[in-house]
Scaffold this motif. Structure first.
Motif, PDB file in Angstrom:
ATOM      1  N   LEU A   1       0.826  -1.208   0.000  1.00  0.00           N
ATOM      2  CA  LEU A   1       0.000   0.000   0.000  1.00  0.00           C
ATOM      3  C   LEU A   1       0.861   1.260   0.000  1.00  0.00           C
ATOM      4  O   LEU A   1       0.569   2.229  -0.717  1.00  0.00           O
ATOM      5  CB  LEU A   1      -0.923  -0.006   1.224  1.00  0.00           C
ATOM      6  N   ILE A   2       1.912   1.256   0.799  1.00  0.00           N
ATOM      7  CA  ILE A   2       2.820   2.403   0.821  1.00  0.00           C
ATOM      8  C   ILE A   2       3.453   2.606  -0.549  1.00  0.00           C
ATOM      9  O   ILE A   2       3.562   3.729  -1.057  1.00  0.00           O
ATOM     10  CB  ILE A   2       3.905   2.207   1.901  1.00  0.00           C
ATOM     11  N   GLY A   3       3.881   1.499  -1.164  1.00  0.00           N
ATOM     12  CA  GLY A   3       4.497   1.604  -2.483  1.00  0.00           C
ATOM     13  C   GLY A   3       3.550   2.117  -3.543  1.00  0.00           C
ATOM     14  O   GLY A   3       3.930   2.917  -4.400  1.00  0.00           O
ATOM     15  N   SER A   4       2.290   1.670  -3.493  1.00  0.00           N
ATOM     16  CA  SER A   4       1.319   2.118  -4.497  1.00  0.00           C
ATOM     17  C   SER A   4       0.934   3.576  -4.315  1.00  0.00           C
ATOM     18  O   SER A   4       0.573   4.255  -5.292  1.00  0.00           O
ATOM     19  CB  SER A   4       0.066   1.239  -4.427  1.00  0.00           C
ATOM     20  N   GLU A   5       1.022   4.078  -3.088  1.00  0.00           N
ATOM     21  CA  GLU A   5       0.670   5.475  -2.835  1.00  0.00           C
ATOM     22  C   GLU A   5       1.827   6.435  -3.102  1.00  0.00           C
ATOM     23  O   GLU A   5       1.612   7.568  -3.537  1.00  0.00           O
ATOM     24  CB  GLU A   5       0.204   5.633  -1.383  1.00  0.00           C
ATOM     25  N   THR A   6       3.036   6.002  -2.844  1.00  0.00           N
ATOM     26  CA  THR A   6       4.204   6.893  -2.954  1.00  0.00           C
ATOM     27  C   THR A   6       5.098   6.555  -4.149  1.00  0.00           C
ATOM     28  O   THR A   6       5.999   7.340  -4.469  1.00  0.00           O
ATOM     29  CB  THR A   6       5.062   6.784  -1.681  1.00  0.00           C
ATOM     30  N   PHE A   7       4.852   5.416  -4.787  1.00  0.00           N
ATOM     31  CA  PHE A   7       5.689   4.934  -5.888  1.00  0.00           C
ATOM     32  C   PHE A   7       7.140   4.720  -5.449  1.00  0.00           C
ATOM     33  O   PHE A   7       8.058   4.814  -6.254  1.00  0.00           O
ATOM     34  CB  PHE A   7       5.623   5.890  -7.094  1.00  0.00           C
ATOM     35  N   ARG A   8       7.316   4.452  -4.181  1.00  0.00           N
ATOM     36  CA  ARG A   8       8.628   4.105  -3.646  1.00  0.00           C
ATOM     37  C   ARG A   8       8.496   2.732  -2.990  1.00  0.00           C
ATOM     38  O   ARG A   8       7.752   2.564  -2.019  1.00  0.00           O
ATOM     39  CB  ARG A   8       9.115   5.140  -2.622  1.00  0.00           C
ATOM     40  N   TYR A   9       9.207   1.768  -3.532  1.00  0.00           N
ATOM     41  CA  TYR A   9       9.130   0.402  -3.024  1.00  0.00           C
ATOM     42  C   TYR A   9      10.413  -0.038  -2.329  1.00  0.00           C
ATOM     43  O   TYR A   9      10.400  -1.005  -1.568  1.00  0.00           O
ATOM     44  CB  TYR A   9       8.830  -0.574  -4.176  1.00  0.00           C
ATOM     45  N   THR A  10      11.509   0.658  -2.596  1.00  0.00           N
ATOM     46  CA  THR A  10      12.786   0.227  -2.029  1.00  0.00           C
ATOM     47  C   THR A  10      12.758   0.244  -0.505  1.00  0.00           C
ATOM     48  O   THR A  10      13.119  -0.737   0.153  1.00  0.00           O
ATOM     49  CB  THR A  10      13.932   1.133  -2.525  1.00  0.00           C
ATOM     50  N   GLU A  11      12.305   1.347   0.061  1.00  0.00           N
ATOM     51  CA  GLU A  11      12.316   1.484   1.518  1.00  0.00           C
ATOM     52  C   GLU A  11      11.336   0.534   2.203  1.00  0.00           C
ATOM     53  O   GLU A  11      11.743  -0.194   3.137  1.00  0.00           O
ATOM     54  CB  GLU A  11      12.021   2.924   1.925  1.00  0.00           C
ATOM     55  N   PRO A  12      10.057   0.489   1.783  1.00  0.00           N
ATOM     56  CA  PRO A  12       9.140  -0.418   2.498  1.00  0.00           C
ATOM     57  C   PRO A  12       9.514  -1.888   2.353  1.00  0.00           C
ATOM     58  O   PRO A  12       9.437  -2.651   3.324  1.00  0.00           O
ATOM     59  CB  PRO A  12       7.771  -0.123   1.865  1.00  0.00           C
ATOM     60  N   MET A  13       9.950  -2.312   1.170  1.00  0.00           N
ATOM     61  CA  MET A  13      10.313  -3.713   0.991  1.00  0.00           C
ATOM     62  C   MET A  13      11.579  -4.063   1.774  1.00  0.00           C
ATOM     63  O   MET A  13      11.707  -5.166   2.317  1.00  0.00           O
ATOM     64  CB  MET A  13      10.504  -4.026  -0.498  1.00  0.00           C
ATOM     65  N   THR A  14      12.509  -3.119   1.844  1.00  0.00           N
ATOM     66  CA  THR A  14      13.719  -3.362   2.633  1.00  0.00           C
ATOM     67  C   THR A  14      13.382  -3.510   4.105  1.00  0.00           C
ATOM     68  O   THR A  14      13.881  -4.404   4.794  1.00  0.00           O
ATOM     69  CB  THR A  14      14.719  -2.210   2.445  1.00  0.00           C
ATOM     70  N   LEU A  15      12.521  -2.633   4.605  1.00  0.00           N
ATOM     71  CA  LEU A  15      12.130  -2.705   6.016  1.00  0.00           C
ATOM     72  C   LEU A  15      11.358  -3.987   6.308  1.00  0.00           C
ATOM     73  O   LEU A  15      11.521  -4.592   7.379  1.00  0.00           O
ATOM     74  CB  LEU A  15      11.296  -1.483   6.390  1.00  0.00           C
ATOM     75  N   VAL A  16      10.519  -4.416   5.381  1.00  0.00           N
ATOM     76  CA  VAL A  16       9.801  -5.677   5.562  1.00  0.00           C
ATOM     77  C   VAL A  16      10.792  -6.829   5.688  1.00  0.00           C
ATOM     78  O   VAL A  16      10.662  -7.702   6.555  1.00  0.00           O
ATOM     79  CB  VAL A  16       8.833  -5.926   4.385  1.00  0.00           C
ATOM     80  N   GLY A  17      11.821  -6.824   4.828  1.00  0.00           N
ATOM     81  CA  GLY A  17      12.841  -7.863   4.925  1.00  0.00           C
ATOM     82  C   GLY A  17      13.563  -7.839   6.262  1.00  0.00           C
ATOM     83  O   GLY A  17      13.854  -8.890   6.845  1.00  0.00           O
ATOM     84  N   VAL A  18      13.831  -6.631   6.782  1.00  0.00           N
ATOM     85  CA  VAL A  18      14.501  -6.502   8.082  1.00  0.00           C
ATOM     86  C   VAL A  18      13.606  -7.032   9.197  1.00  0.00           C
ATOM     87  O   VAL A  18      14.077  -7.771  10.080  1.00  0.00           O
ATOM     88  CB  VAL A  18      14.882  -5.037   8.346  1.00  0.00           C
ATOM     89  N   PHE A  19      12.314  -6.684   9.152  1.00  0.00           N
ATOM     90  CA  PHE A  19      11.386  -7.172  10.187  1.00  0.00           C
ATOM     91  C   PHE A  19      11.286  -8.697  10.151  1.00  0.00           C
ATOM     92  O   PHE A  19      11.301  -9.360  11.202  1.00  0.00           O
ATOM     93  CB  PHE A  19      10.005  -6.556  10.006  1.00  0.00           C
ATOM     94  N   PHE A  20      11.179  -9.273   8.949  1.00  0.00           N
ATOM     95  CA  PHE A  20      11.124 -10.729   8.840  1.00  0.00           C
ATOM     96  C   PHE A  20      12.409 -11.365   9.365  1.00  0.00           C
ATOM     97  O   PHE A  20      12.375 -12.404  10.034  1.00  0.00           O
ATOM     98  CB  PHE A  20      10.890 -11.149   7.387  1.00  0.00           C
ATOM     99  N   LEU A  21      13.536 -10.755   9.056  1.00  0.00           N
ATOM    100  CA  LEU A  21      14.815 -11.282   9.514  1.00  0.00           C
ATOM    101  C   LEU A  21      14.886 -11.288  11.036  1.00  0.00           C
ATOM    102  O   LEU A  21      15.323 -12.271  11.648  1.00  0.00           O
ATOM    103  CB  LEU A  21      15.961 -10.453   8.936  1.00  0.00           C
ATOM    104  N   ILE A  22      14.436 -10.203  11.659  1.00  0.00           N
ATOM    105  CA  ILE A  22      14.458 -10.117  13.119  1.00  0.00           C
ATOM    106  C   ILE A  22      13.572 -11.200  13.734  1.00  0.00           C
ATOM    107  O   ILE A  22      13.974 -11.895  14.683  1.00  0.00           O
ATOM    108  CB  ILE A  22      14.008  -8.718  13.580  1.00  0.00           C
ATOM    109  N   MET A  23      12.359 -11.374  13.191  1.00  0.00           N
ATOM    110  CA  MET A  23      11.436 -12.352  13.759  1.00  0.00           C
ATOM    111  C   MET A  23      11.932 -13.786  13.569  1.00  0.00           C
ATOM    112  O   MET A  23      11.820 -14.619  14.473  1.00  0.00           O
ATOM    113  CB  MET A  23      10.049 -12.173  13.145  1.00  0.00           C
ATOM    114  N   THR A  24      12.495 -14.080  12.409  1.00  0.00           N
ATOM    115  CA  THR A  24      12.966 -15.442  12.171  1.00  0.00           C
ATOM    116  C   THR A  24      14.221 -15.756  12.992  1.00  0.00           C
ATOM    117  O   THR A  24      14.366 -16.877  13.501  1.00  0.00           O
ATOM    118  CB  THR A  24      13.256 -15.660  10.678  1.00  0.00           C
ATOM    119  N   LEU A  25      15.106 -14.770  13.143  1.00  0.00           N
ATOM    120  CA  LEU A  25      16.294 -14.998  13.967  1.00  0.00           C
ATOM    121  C   LEU A  25      15.916 -15.195  15.437  1.00  0.00           C
ATOM    122  O   LEU A  25      16.487 -16.042  16.128  1.00  0.00           O
ATOM    123  CB  LEU A  25      17.267 -13.820  13.830  1.00  0.00           C
ATOM    124  N   ALA A  26      14.932 -14.404  15.904  1.00  0.00           N
ATOM    125  CA  ALA A  26      14.463 -14.576  17.279  1.00  0.00           C
ATOM    126  C   ALA A  26      13.828 -15.955  17.459  1.00  0.00           C
ATOM    127  O   ALA A  26      14.026 -16.615  18.495  1.00  0.00           O
ATOM    128  CB  ALA A  26      13.472 -13.472  17.632  1.00  0.00           C
TER     129      ALA A  26
END
Length: 234
Positions: free
Chosen positions: A176-201
């Motif tokens: 949704l953020i990407g479709s509204e702002t046309f910026r996907y690099t930041e939200p997708m990168t942060l999603v990857g970081v959040f997934f990484l944190i949860m899986t490592l934990a």
């Protein structure tokens, strides 16, 4: 280029989605763990009229994509009078889907218990519930932990499927953020970081559980050996 200011501005929204992802995974895993045990016991039953239909259901659910099951529960269920909110339908779908996989883990772990333990249960005339609680499950649980941990991590990565029924989990918010702002690099990168944190934990938690149950198993083995030695000496 990666815009740090934009990344910080969308972090709260993605963090809220990460909380939904975490809740869906944990609750779905609990559902899977509790559903799996009766499925495993039913499939191991000597009653053919019980074991075969349960086995068919397990194989059917395992052999069909999770996405189709999510669609079926949410969109087809109302035609049979079963109307569920998106989160509820998603939790049931994930819980049942992975519950069928976990049931096979349970079945394999129960089958790995030495035959002599089952014979001892019969010789001691223990009730079925007490036999499983005090003798069989304590020996079957430790080998299951690594595989259950793998399924827990896999469930974290499966939650984006729930976005198809409008569950606002982390990946859906990033889109949704990407479709509204046309910026996907930041939200997708942060999603990857959040997934990484949860899986490592999750991996760390599973490792601690392996060590805990491994130590308990060693202590139990030492006690059994001491008792056997004492009996032999007398």
């Amino acid at each position: 280029m990666f815009d740090w200011n934009f990344a910080w501005s969308i972090t709260p929204m993605l963090a809220a989605g990460a909380l939904v992802t975490f809740e869906a995974t944990v609750i779905g895993f609990i559902v899977a763990v509790f559903v799996a045990l009766p499925l495993a016991l039913a499939r191991r039953s000597r009653a053919v009229l019980l074991a075969w239909p349960i086995g068919f259901v397990i194989e059917f659910i395992r052999s069909t994509p999770l996405l189709i099951q999510v669609y079926f529960i949410f969109f087809v269920g109302p035609q049979f009078g079963i109307t569920l909110p998106p989160m509820g339908a998603g939790l049931i779908a994930i819980g049942l889907y992975y519950g069928c996989f976990v049931s096979e883990v349970y079945r394999a772990a129960l089958d790995s218990v030495p035959k002599g333990q089952w014979e001892a249960v019969v010789a001691l005339n223990l009730g079925r519930w007490r036999a499983y609680k005090d003798v069989i499950l304590p020996q079957a649980i430790p080998p299951m932990i690594p595989t259950l941990g793998n399924y827990l991590i896999e469930m974290f990565k499966a939650t984006p499927v729930l976005s198809v029924i409008s569950v606002l989990e982390m990946m859906e918010r990033a889109k949704l953020i990407g479709s509204e702002t046309f910026r996907y690099t930041e939200p997708m990168t942060l999603v990857g970081v959040f997934f990484l944190i949860m899986t490592l934990a999750s991996s760390l938690l599973i490792r601690k559980l392996e060590q805990l149950f491994g130590a308990q198993r060693q202590d139990r083995g030492a006690i059994d050996r001491e008792v056997s030695t004492s009996l032999a000496s007398t």
